[in-house]
Every structure is written in C-alpha cells, then in structure tokens.
Write a protein that holds these residues in place. Structure first.
Motif, PDB file in Angstrom:
ATOM      1  N   GLY A 315       0.851  -0.955   0.021  1.00 15.62           N
ATOM      2  CA  GLY A 315       0.148  -0.190   0.239  1.00 15.62           C
ATOM      3  C   GLY A 315       0.696   1.250  -0.202  1.00 15.62           C
ATOM      4  N   ILE A 316       1.185   1.527   1.310  1.00 15.14           N
ATOM      5  CA  ILE A 316       2.226   2.574   0.810  1.00 15.14           C
ATOM      6  C   ILE A 316       3.704   1.826   1.278  1.00 15.14           C
ATOM      7  CG2 ILE A 316       0.829   4.283   1.632  1.00 15.14           C
ATOM      8  CD1 ILE A 316       1.385   4.432   4.671  1.00 15.14           C
ATOM      9  N   GLY A 317       4.728   2.939   1.652  1.00 12.65           N
ATOM     10  CA  GLY A 317       6.161   2.463   1.494  1.00 12.65           C
ATOM     11  C   GLY A 317       7.325   3.381   1.407  1.00 12.65           C
ATOM     12  N   TYR A 318       8.338   3.503   2.942  1.00  9.55           N
ATOM     13  CA  TYR A 318       9.085   4.482   2.589  1.00  9.55           C
ATOM     14  C   TYR A 318      10.481   3.754   2.075  1.00  9.55           C
ATOM     15  CZ  TYR A 318       6.400   6.690   6.747  1.00  9.55           C
ATOM     16  OH  TYR A 318       5.375   7.689   6.835  1.00  9.55           O
ATOM     17  N   ALA A 319      10.573   4.933   0.844  1.00 12.93           N
ATOM     18  CA  ALA A 319      11.812   5.154   0.280  1.00 12.93           C
ATOM     19  C   ALA A 319      12.612   5.868  -0.167  1.00 12.93           C
ATOM     20  CB  ALA A 319      11.316   5.647  -1.185  1.00 12.93           C
TER      21      ALA A 319
END
Length: 422
Positions: A315-319
């Motif tokens: 869904g959402i993720g940190y880069a």
C-alpha cells in the motif's frame, strides 16, 4: 543532507516546500551531534499514527542515538506536486513515503535501490512488488492495500435478504440491489468519483470477476490487451451501474475521501468498494456501524469462467532519496519504520493491514478476518500496474463515461494509447 532550500518552482510552492524542510535539515539541529534525517509523508500528522511514529523513532534510536529525525506531514492533495519540485531541485527530504505502483515507479530515478539494506526483512514483510522496478526494490512496504467490497448486513436484514449470503453473480447482485433500494431507500453503491478515483477502485475490485486468469496475469505483467472484450466489459459495467441507478446521485461530484465513505457509514449506501488499510476501511466503518454489521464479500461473478480474488498490493512504503548524505543511515530509518513493534502499533491504532505477516490481527473482528483470509489467494490490483499518467487519464475518462460525453470504445482506445506510450 542538503540545507533548507528555496525550491526552483512557483513562488508559492517554493515557500511551502521551504517551510516543509524543518530544522533537522541543519547540522546539529534539535540537539543532535550530527546531521538529522527528514521524512516526508502524509501520515505522521494523524493522531492514529502517533504511536507508530514514536515506536519507529525509538527503534531507530537504539542504533542511532545521536541522529535527530523530523517528520514533515505534507497535505496529500499536494504531496506529489511538492515532491516533484524537490526532485527537480535535486534536494529535499531523506526518506519519502510513496503509494505503491506508478507513483513510485515513475520517480525511481530520484531514489536509491534498497535491496542490499532490506534483505533481512524480505521474508517478514509482504507487498514488495508494488515498490520495485526492473528487478530493484526502491521502498519497504508499510501496509498492504487492497479493495474489498464492503456491505451493510443490517440493511440486508431490513430488506429481507440473507446477510451471510450476498449474491455471488452480477445478475443476482443487481436484482438484490433493487430489493435493497426498494425496501430501505439505500442506494446499492456509494461511489466517489470527483477526483476520478472511483474507477480505480471499481477496476481493481471487479476485474477478477471479469478477466480470465491469463488476461489478469498478462495485465499485471504489462502485456495488456485493451481490445479484449473482457477489458471493455469492465468499463461497460462502470457506466451501466451508474445508468441503472445503482450509484448514489452525483457520483462525479462526490469526493471519495470521505464523502462516499460517509454514505456507507450512514446507511445511505448498502455497498462500497473501500480500502483494507488507512481510511475508508473496516476500522473506520466499525466506528459508525456495529462492527458485526460490516460485511466483506467477493466480487459478484460476471464471467462464469473465473473465480474472483482479493485485489491487493503493497500500500504505502518508505523510500530513500538519492541525495541523502548517508544512504545506510536513511535505510536504517526505513527499516525502523517497518519494524514489527511499529507496525503493531499502526495496526492497533489506525486499523492498517500491515506488511508484517507475523502480526496477529485476530482481534480486529469479522471484517478484518475475512480480508486477511483473502490475502493468500489474492492478486495485485489492476490499477496499480498502470502508470500514473494512464491512471490520471482513466480518471478523466471515467467521469466522461458517467456523464455520457465519451463512449466506452473511445475511452478504451485512449487508455490503450496512453498505456503504450508509458
């Protein structure tokens, strides 16, 4: 990390961006002995994410006690515009939150591949595919996001329908919708398409009830046949459902977030294609309806040759931005943002179905039990496989389909051309 900057965009946008980069961008700010890290997202300002952020920061502090971390919550409706300006300037936050799919894949030139740093988490977390491009991983998944069809069991009972056995074919579903509206006054579907988002939810929720398994897999793999009658059928259903009065009035003027969800929560719509994490999901609905009345159903079958599945991805993720001064340090923060303790808090407080497959969600109630049961046989969401440009075009065309200003054939042809050019 870069010092606070005035961005090379429009003046107002530059001022917003400059204010968005806080004091942690300066060496030694907030009492740290070295440069800090700045995180951009649209979640950390939510009360339901407070414990998640604190758990992640505490985990990071175990190995980086002298590094200050500042979270800057940006408004979601401006988020990717602000981020685009930062990318153009070549400076900005160190760690960046992304939606899975096109929003990340279209910007990987500004991100660092994280495979060497995230290897220990590969088995524990799910949803990686939405944050990968050309065999490289650019973000760690925080949540799993998908599009279940929720229904109001209390309205089913009021209409004399079996709340534990919703229709499993499209024709029967449409017939039940007539009964529901006739007996309760509720519309069949709550739809918000003011931003052109409703079609994304509809395509992914209904796709596995129409496309053959091979067509579905080819779509995800990038071999999309827009001339297929089944692909056309999905967009026909989108228009036909509205023309038949299944949707709430004024779907094109109804915002998905959160006006469409309010229709379902208030009993004015019997069904809604919602989310499984973040907002518009089981936990939100359970605050307005009796949690026992929040049902989850499979997409009603349109093509008798298929078996519907739950559409979901990361869904959402940190880069990590490529300009960060210390990639490993930034990657360590990403790992803390996906640590088990942080994600447990995110599930408990925000109702997120997190990427951590080891977390016990059994206390979430019957709706979350039904959703998680579908994960094993689920498939990636169809709209997530499209580029952001094609998704934007699909949103505009979906509005025109509902208003009758474009035909299904014309809409599909335009989407095929955009997809080919992406």
């Amino acid at each position: 990390m870069k010092q606070r900057a005035l961005w090379s965009a429009a003046v107002v946008l530059g001022m917003v961006l400059a204010s968005g980069c806080g004091s942690a961008t300066s060496p030694g700010a907030s009492g740290g002995s070295g440069e800090g890290l700045v995180v951009w997202d649209w979640k950390s300002g939510d009360a339901s994410a407070a414990a998640y952020v604190e758990k992640a920061k505490a985990d990071f502090a175990k190995t980086h006690p002298d590094v200050d971390v500042e979270f800057v919550a940006q408004p979601f409706d401006q988020y990717y515009t602000l981020l685009g300006a930062a990318i153009q300037a070549g400076e900005g936050p160190d760690v960046v939150l992304f939606n899975g799919g096109g929003q990340l894949r279209d910007r990987v030139d500004a991100l660092l591949p994280l495979d060497e740093y995230l290897a220990p988490d590969k088995q524990r977390l799910a949803g990686w595919e939405a944050f990968a491009r050309d065999g490289k991983t650019y973000a760690a998944p925080v949540t799993l996001q998908g599009h279940p069809i929720y229904y109001n069991k209390a309205l089913y009972e009021q209409a004399g329908l079996d709340p534990e056995a919703p229709a499993d074919t499209w024709d029967d579903f449409v017939a039940d919708c007539g009964v529901l509206t006739g007996k309760t006054g509720a519309k069949c579907f709550g739809v918000g398409n003011k931003e052109g988002i409703g079609i994304q939810f509809f395509l992914s929720a209904m796709g596995s009830a129409v496309l053959t398994p091979q067509e579905y897999d080819d779509w995800i793999a990038g071999k999309r046949d827009w001339t297929s009658p089944n692909v056309k059928r999905v967009f026909e259903l989108w228009k036909q459902a509205n023309d038949a009065g299944l949707n709430n009035d004024g779907a094109n003027s109804t915002a998905m977030f959160n006006d469409a969800f309010a229709l379902f929560q208030s009993g004015k719509a019997a069904h809604i294609i919602g989310l499984m994490s973040d907002v518009g999901h089981w936990k939100d609905f359970g605050e307005f309806l009796d949690p026992a009345d929040v049902g989850v159903m499979a997409a009603p079958v349109v093509n008798p040759a298929v078996t519907p599945s739950l559409p979901y991805d990361g869904g959402i993720g940190y880069a990590v931005a490529k300009w960060t001064a210390d990639p490993k340090r930034a990657a360590d923060l990403v790992r803390s943002l996906t640590s088990s303790e942080a994600l447990k808090a995110f599930h408990a407080d925000a109702g997120a179905i997190t990427s951590d497959t080891t977390i016990d969600v059994s206390a979430g109630g019957p709706a979350v039990t039904a959703i998680t049961a579908g994960i094993k046989g689920g498939k990636p969401a169809l709209h997530v496989a499209l580029s952001s440009k094609t998704i934007d075009l699909m949103g505009r065309l979906s509005q025109q389909l509902l208003s009758g200003s474009v035909t299904v054939d014309d809409a599909v042809a335009q989407l095929a051309a955009s997809d080919k050019a992406s």
